[in-house]
Structure formats: structure tokens, C-alpha cells
Design an enzyme around this catalytic site. Structure first.
Site, PDB file in Angstrom:
ATOM      1  CB  SER A 137      32.673 -56.889  -8.458  1.00  0.00           C
ATOM      2  OG  SER A 137      31.393 -56.391  -8.133  1.00  0.00           O
ATOM      3  CE1 TYR A 150      35.073 -51.833  -7.832  1.00  0.00           C
ATOM      4  CE2 TYR A 150      32.981 -52.934  -8.223  1.00  0.00           C
ATOM      5  CZ  TYR A 150      34.206 -52.886  -7.599  1.00  0.00           C
ATOM      6  OH  TYR A 150      34.574 -53.895  -6.732  1.00  0.00           O
TER       7      TYR A 150
END
Length: 283
Positions: A137, A150
Site C-alpha cells: 500500500s 496498518y
């Protein structure tokens, strides 16, 4: 690699994993589509095919991983491409996330890919070929508020993948880190987003601002997972696939800003950073 590659894909019930599964099947490849709910995976992909094997597999369960890899090899004889895609999102400020929530984020998004890759690597080493693709990501490239858990998992994923690339290259195995921007997947749905357990007064105002932002982003992300999947099929067919691939114009913009900011920091402290060597003394 053979023309009819075997793709092993985690988190294949929705989003990017589902679209990669569909694209690989459409390209004539064999696909092992895995997920915690195999019925959901089958329903999402649609029509059954001789080229498709759906397997129940949780990336945090070593026994299920071993069984899934064995099932793949039993049916298709090998695994050529591994796509580490399964993930979730523990959202909130670091102080408000419990230690257990941090552990669960790392278990799925960092240790999960490691577990699956560890099980698949003996097959690829035996073949002296293969391609390991891990979906990261832009949160693995830069840090965002509300993404401490995350980002920790994705930064770790990228560091591990970079090292792994050097280690497996002698066996003819390629590695690619995919860094998507905002894509319209299920990551921000209520079933995939888990909010911080604690509530501290000092963060109350920011929570009122940021939580609605993340909730409202669901279903409005600009990236199309189907287009990402189609592009990834092309990349996987290159003789020398990229070590990193930025997916989306927003991902490119984020990376370019990161490079600029990093270079500015280097320049600002260049003299101080360069002054730390032992002084040479003459006898």
C-alpha cells in the site's frame, strides 16, 4: 515458466484478490483461489472451471496453509505465481489501539504473507523459477494518521520483501511489491475495518474528524481493482518484473512527494550527517 502458469492467490473472495483471480483465469492460467470462507470465494468468482481450485485458508493458520499448498500441488503439480493479498485494517491512533489489535494486524498483513511464502518457496526452489507478488500500500511507503497499525505491517512487509528478493534470486524466483493507492475494494467496509478499542479524551476531536473521513471513503475510492489486476497479469509476464510497482496516479504522486521530502531532509542535514567518521590520526 510454462505458458500455463499456476497462480496461488490469498484473500480471493473480494477486491484486488478476486479481480486478480478472474483476470488470471481469463488469461488461461490455472488459479488456486484461497480465503477464510471458501463458499464466498466460489460465489464471488462464479462459474466453476477445470483451471480453478478454491481452498479454505486463513493466512494466520499454518495447518490450513500447508493443506492449501498441498492441495494446489496435488491438483496442478506446481505453483508459479504467489500473490499475497489477504489483509484487513485496524484503524485508529496508536495509543487507542490495544496491544492485541496491533498483534492481530501484524498477524494478518505481515506474518500472514511470510507464512504462506514459507510454505510455497520449496515448490519454487525445486522448479528454479517463480514469482512472489505481495500487495502492500502507499501506507507502506508513507505514514498516515489513523494508520499506525496498518502502516507498521506494510512497512514491515516491504522490508521483508526487499530482503527476500536478494535471497531467492539465485533460484530464478522474482519478487514484486505492489503499492496501490486508494482502490475501491472491501478494505474499508465494516467487515474489514476494525476500530481502536480504547478512547482517550485527548484524541476525541481528531477522532470526530478522521473516523467519518475513513468511513465515507468506502465505495468512493478512485482506483478500479479490475484494471489493477489486468495490469498485474502483464507485469507478471515480463522477463524482469519490477521489484516495486506503484498502482494508481495517486500512488505515483505520493511516492514523488516522498522522494522530494526525503531529498530535502538529506540536503538539510548533509553536513552534520557527513561529519560522523572517526578522525584520522597520524603516528
Amino acid at each position: 515458466m510454462r505458458e500455463s502458469k499456476v497462480w496461488f492467490i490469498t484473500g480471493a473472495s473480494s477486491g484486488i484478490g478476486l479481480e486478480i483471480s478472474k483476470s488470471a483465469l481469463a488469461a488461461g492460467y490455472k488459479v488456486v483461489a484461497t480465503g477464510r470462507n471458501s463458499e464466498k470465494v466460489s460465489k464471488s468468482i462464479g462459474a466453476a472451471s477445470d483451471n480453478l481450485l478454491v481452498v479454505k485458508m486463513d493466512v494466520t493458520d499454518s495447518k490450513e496453509i500447508e493443506a492449501a499448498v498441498k492441495s494446489a500441488v496435488d491438483k496442478f503439480a506446481t505453483i508459479d505465481v504467489l500473490v499475497n493479498n489477504a489483509g484487513n485494517f485496524y484503524a485508529g491512533f496508536f495509543e487507542e489501539l490495544s496491544p492485541r489489535q496491533m498483534e492481530l494486524q501484524l498477524a494478518t498483513s505481515l506474518f500472514g504473507p511470510m507464512n504462506v511464502t514459507r510454505a510455497v518457496l520449496p515448490v519454487m526452489r525445486k522448479n528454479r523459477s517463480g514469482h512472489i507478488i505481495s500487495i502492500s500500500s502507499t501506507a507502506g511507503l508513507v505514514g498516515y494518521e489513523y494508520c499506525s497499525a496498518y502502516s507498521a505491517s506494510k512497512f514491515g512487509l516491504e522490508g521483508w520483501m526487499e530482503c527476500l528478493g536478494f535471497e531467492v534470486a539465485p533460484f530464478g524466483i522474482n519478487t514484486t511489491i505492489v503499492e496501490p493507492g486508494f482502490f475501491r475494494t472491501g478494505l474499508l467496509t465494516p467487515t474489514s475495518t476494525i476500530w481502536a478499542e480504547k478512547s482517550l479524551e485527548d484524541y476525541a476531536a481528531k477522532n470526530e474528524e478522521l473516523r467519518p473521513f475513513w468511513k465515507n471513503m468506502n465505495g468512493k475510492q478512485g482506483g478500479d481493482p479490475a484494471k489493477l489486476a489486468a495490469a498485474l497479469i502483464k507485469i507478471a509476464n515480463e522477463n524482469e518484473p519490477p521489484k516495486r510497482w506503484l498502482a494508481g496516479a495517486d500512488a505515483i504522486a505520493t511516492a514523488e512527494q516522498k522522494v522530494t521530502d526525503f531529498q530535502n531532509q538529506i540536503n538539510a542535514y548533509r553536513d552534520l550527517s557527513s561529519s560522523l567518521a572517526f578522525e584520522q590520526t597520524s603516528l
